[in-house]
Structures are given as C-alpha cells and as structure tokens.
Motif scaffolding. Structure first.
Motif, PDB file in Angstrom:
ATOM      1  N   UNK A 198      -2.907  -8.248  11.072  1.00 32.61           N
ATOM      2  CA  UNK A 198      -2.749  -6.865  10.458  1.00 32.61           C
ATOM      3  C   UNK A 198      -1.510  -6.594   9.482  1.00 32.61           C
ATOM      4  N   UNK A 199      -0.375  -6.854  10.245  1.00 35.41           N
ATOM      5  CA  UNK A 199       1.021  -6.851   9.378  1.00 35.41           C
ATOM      6  C   UNK A 199       1.134  -7.669   8.122  1.00 35.41           C
ATOM      7  N   UNK A 200       0.503  -8.793   8.270  1.00 33.00           N
ATOM      8  CA  UNK A 200       0.395  -9.634   6.865  1.00 33.00           C
ATOM      9  C   UNK A 200      -0.486  -8.852   6.031  1.00 33.00           C
ATOM     10  N   UNK A 201      -1.478  -8.272   6.385  1.00 35.37           N
ATOM     11  CA  UNK A 201      -2.495  -7.461   5.349  1.00 35.37           C
ATOM     12  C   UNK A 201      -1.674  -6.552   4.814  1.00 35.37           C
ATOM     13  N   UNK A 212       1.224  -3.784   0.505  1.00 36.16           N
ATOM     14  CA  UNK A 212       2.377  -2.877  -0.216  1.00 36.16           C
ATOM     15  C   UNK A 212       2.917  -3.867  -1.414  1.00 36.16           C
ATOM     16  N   UNK A 213       2.706  -5.143  -1.314  1.00 36.85           N
ATOM     17  CA  UNK A 213       3.514  -5.883  -2.514  1.00 36.85           C
ATOM     18  C   UNK A 213       2.472  -5.832  -3.654  1.00 36.85           C
ATOM     19  N   UNK A 214       1.114  -5.645  -3.648  1.00 37.40           N
ATOM     20  CA  UNK A 214       0.258  -5.145  -4.668  1.00 37.40           C
ATOM     21  C   UNK A 214       0.464  -3.890  -5.391  1.00 37.40           C
ATOM     22  N   UNK A 263       1.761  -2.989  -9.252  1.00 37.17           N
ATOM     23  CA  UNK A 263       1.135  -2.159 -10.156  1.00 37.17           C
ATOM     24  C   UNK A 263       2.178  -0.992 -10.593  1.00 37.17           C
ATOM     25  N   UNK A 264       3.053  -0.384  -9.723  1.00 36.39           N
ATOM     26  CA  UNK A 264       3.824   0.503 -10.084  1.00 36.39           C
ATOM     27  C   UNK A 264       4.869   0.126 -11.444  1.00 36.39           C
ATOM     28  N   UNK A 265       5.443  -1.026 -11.011  1.00 40.62           N
ATOM     29  CA  UNK A 265       6.156  -1.778 -11.872  1.00 40.62           C
ATOM     30  C   UNK A 265       5.578  -1.939 -13.299  1.00 40.62           C
TER      31      UNK A 265
END
Length: 251
Positions: free
Chosen positions: A230-233, A238-240, A244-246
């Motif tokens: 769950x934490x890995x997901x 969050x990385x995705x 996307x914001x950058x």
C-alpha cells in the motif's frame, strides 16, 4: 418255368392289410375280467410266496432301534485342506480388496459369467468351506471375518482398489449379496464402501491438499506485505503527480 400274371401281382400289392383285434371294447385296467378257470389255476400255482420275517416276533423286538452313527472325527487334519488354507491366507495377504458375498441359488452358467466379468477387471471369485477358512484365519488379524461364514459365501479378491467397479458389477449379479469388505486392512460395511467409492482417488486428494496449503501460504504472504504494498502504491502515485505538475510548469 411259370410266369406270374401281372394282374394278380398288382392285386396282391395293393390289397388292404388286415389287423385282428382281440377285444371289441377298451381293456378295463382297474377291473379286469376274470381269467379262464384253467388259467386261473395256473396263476394260483405260480403265485410267489414270501415268508414274513417278522412273524412270531414280540412287540419289543418289532420296535426298530435307531441306527447308531459313528460321529465324524473333526480333529483329523486333511493335508489337502491345509494346502487350501495356505492358499486362502496368501489371497488375504496379497489383496488390497477382499469382498464377502452371501450366495443365493445360482446356476453354473451364471457363475461362469460372473467369473468372466470379474476376471476382466482383475478380480477373482473364490469359495472355500468353513473348516478351511477356520484353519487359514485363526490366530491372525483376519479372524473376525469368520463370523460371516455361517452359510454359503463367496469371496472376491483384487490386488487393486476397485471399490467403485465392484459395486457396479454387483448390480449385475443379483444372486450375490454384498455383506462387507476389507479395504487396505480396514473392515468396512456396505454403506462405508459406498462412501469410499464416492471419494476421489489418492492423487486427486493430494493435489487438493497441496492447493489448500499453497492458498494458505499465499494468503499469509499477502497479509504480511499488505502495508508495504500500500505504501509503495501511494509513493508511486505521488511520483506520477509530481512529474505531471513539473511537465505542466515547463509547458
């Protein structure tokens, strides 16, 4: 040399034969007619005369005494019966399936057909006497089986576990009534044999057990790694979002 007249020969050939009948009416067997006087005297003289062996005997002598029958000595051992007893014990020791049947009246032809049906399935129909069975199974682990041998019985031996096939063949043999059986050194009744035949074979049961054990191990692994997954997901999500914001700011 005289010559026969053809007309006379033809008449002799086709002449009706005569048959003389002694009595005009049917002979009365129940009330025959009295014979002639001379014949009656001859029959009276020729009539056999039998002496009465009991004439002049008293009432006590006329009472017939029971015939004394010498009892059969059961303790005398027959060598052939001993050979049959060893054969019976060998069948019990080398058979994984031993079925016991009560035999109703069965013809020799039906018994021959039964032997053929069983032989095709690698089963063997045998019949032994009570004395032979007692000599073979006394003081062995099969001794409780002797209680079944109170009448005319048959046994079926099979080196393989073919309980289902045996029950199917028994439906085709109404003269033989299944009473019990020994399956892998375990005594079973008819109801237990039916339940055993409905069970899967050993390989299928082993495969099911392995599947259940693997399912438990997989479930345990999933429970232990649930929080890490769950934490890995969440981190991957969050990385995705950050990427996307950058990309939107650069555009």
């Amino acid at each position: 040399m005289s010559v026969l007249n053809p007309t006379v020969c033809l008449q002799w050939r086709w002449q009706t034969s005569l048959q003389f009948v002694r009595f005009r009416k049917r002979i009365n067997i129940q009330r025959p007619a009295a014979p002639h006087y001379e014949k009656a005297k001859v029959l009276k003289v020729c009539k056999p005369y039998y002496l009465n062996p009991r004439e002049g005997m008293s009432l006590a002598d006329l009472c017939e005494k029971p015939i004394e029958v010498q009892p059969r000595n059961e303790d005398v051992e027959n060598p052939y019966e001993r050979i049959l007893a060893r054969e019976v014990l060998n069948w019990f020791n080398h058979s994984r399936l031993v079925a016991f049947f009560h035999s109703n009246p069965i013809s020799a032809e039906d018994r021959f057909r039964t032997n053929i049906m069983l032989k095709k399935q690698n089963m063997y129909l045998k019949q032994y006497g009570k004395k032979v069975m007692r000599m073979a199974l006394e003081d062995t682990k099969y001794e409780p089986v002797l209680t079944l041998f109170v009448s005319r019985n048959f046994m079926v031996f099979s080196p393989e576990l073919q309980v289902g096939k045996l029950l199917k063949l028994n439906r085709r043999i109404p003269q033989l009534i299944l009473m019990a059986a020994i399956v892998d050194d375990r005594f079973m009744s008819v109801n237990e044999l039916v339940k055993y035949s409905n069970m899967p074979d050993l390989k299928t049961a082993q495969a099911g057990l392995v599947a259940v054990l693997n399912a438990a191990a997989v479930q345990l692994t999933q429970n232990l790694t649930h929080h890490q997954q769950t934490l890995l997901g969440h981190l991957q999500k969050h990385i995705e979002l950050q990427q996307k914001m950058s990309n939107e700011e650069e555009a």
